[in-house]
Design an enzyme around this catalytic site. Sequence first.
Site, mmCIF file in Angstrom:
data_model
loop_
_atom_site.group_PDB
_atom_site.id
_atom_site.type_symbol
_atom_site.label_atom_id
_atom_site.label_comp_id
_atom_site.label_asym_id
_atom_site.label_seq_id
_atom_site.Cartn_x
_atom_site.Cartn_y
_atom_site.Cartn_z
ATOM 1 N N CYS A 88 0.847 -1.190 0.000
ATOM 2 C CA CYS A 88 0.000 0.000 0.000
ATOM 3 C C CYS A 88 0.886 1.244 0.000
ATOM 4 O O CYS A 88 1.808 1.342 0.806
ATOM 5 C CB CYS A 88 -0.897 -0.024 1.241
ATOM 6 S SG CYS A 88 -1.775 1.516 1.528
ATOM 7 N N CYS A 91 0.601 3.069 3.637
ATOM 8 C CA CYS A 91 1.035 2.518 4.930
ATOM 9 C C CYS A 91 1.993 1.334 4.795
ATOM 10 O O CYS A 91 2.378 0.739 5.799
ATOM 11 C CB CYS A 91 -0.176 2.116 5.773
ATOM 12 S SG CYS A 91 -0.946 0.568 5.254
ATOM 13 N N CYS A 137 -7.055 -0.987 1.220
ATOM 14 C CA CYS A 137 -6.082 -1.489 2.180
ATOM 15 C C CYS A 137 -6.808 -1.640 3.516
ATOM 16 O O CYS A 137 -7.488 -0.721 3.962
ATOM 17 C CB CYS A 137 -4.932 -0.493 2.315
ATOM 18 S SG CYS A 137 -3.865 -0.840 3.725
ATOM 19 N N CYS A 140 -5.135 0.991 6.389
ATOM 20 C CA CYS A 140 -5.312 2.454 6.404
ATOM 21 C C CYS A 140 -6.502 2.909 5.560
ATOM 22 O O CYS A 140 -6.713 4.105 5.402
ATOM 23 C CB CYS A 140 -4.043 3.134 5.919
ATOM 24 S SG CYS A 140 -3.811 3.015 4.132
ATOM 25 N N CYS A 160 -8.418 -5.325 -10.099
ATOM 26 C CA CYS A 160 -7.995 -4.282 -11.033
ATOM 27 C C CYS A 160 -7.485 -3.113 -10.202
ATOM 28 O O CYS A 160 -8.271 -2.371 -9.625
ATOM 29 C CB CYS A 160 -9.202 -3.897 -11.882
ATOM 30 S SG CYS A 160 -8.831 -2.661 -13.116
HETATM 31 ZN ZN ZN Z 1 -2.581 1.070 3.662
#
Ligand code: ZN
Length: 172
Positions: A88, A91, A137, A140, A160
């Site tokens: 991510c 984070c 995610c 976060c 995607c």
């Molecule tokens: Zn994250």
Amino acid sequence: MDRRTFLKSGMLFGAFTALSGFSLGSTAIAENLADGNDKLPFKKVVKTDDEWKRILTPEQYRVARASGTEEPYSSPLNKNYRQGVYTCVCCDLPVFSSKTKYNSDTGWPSFYAPIAKINIAEKIDNSLRETRTEVLCNRCDAHLGHVFDDGPKPTGLRYCMNGVAMKFVKTK
Ligand SMILES: [Zn+2]
């Protein structure tokens, strides 16, 4: 109640799939939707919009924090097939692996499964006329992309993703 209205209700979604024998791909999506956040193996990362703006580039912020979509074929990660992990951008939680990446010819980095189901969250998205499933995610709540049920075996899913919402970390 029509099917679309029904799909908006996360609590009823599992019952709906159990009763109707929804297609395999969508059932897998529904299982993820039902997961909840009760036993997360990590602590949630929470920041204000101003804090995210200081950390991220404007394009990263637009996509990951404001549910934007990058231009297709714009991300260098689209054609990246090196071995590694996609984290991510907000984070650094690992969200996808090169092991499940494939060429979907859509212009966006595509995977048939996340690196771990617990690392992502899936949410019904009615922002367009078509009902889609948003992928976030799970640490976060960054917007990463969407998942569709027209992917390859073994899951039949197509995650995607926006390349700009992820970082690539090469492994040996
Ligand atoms: Zn994250």
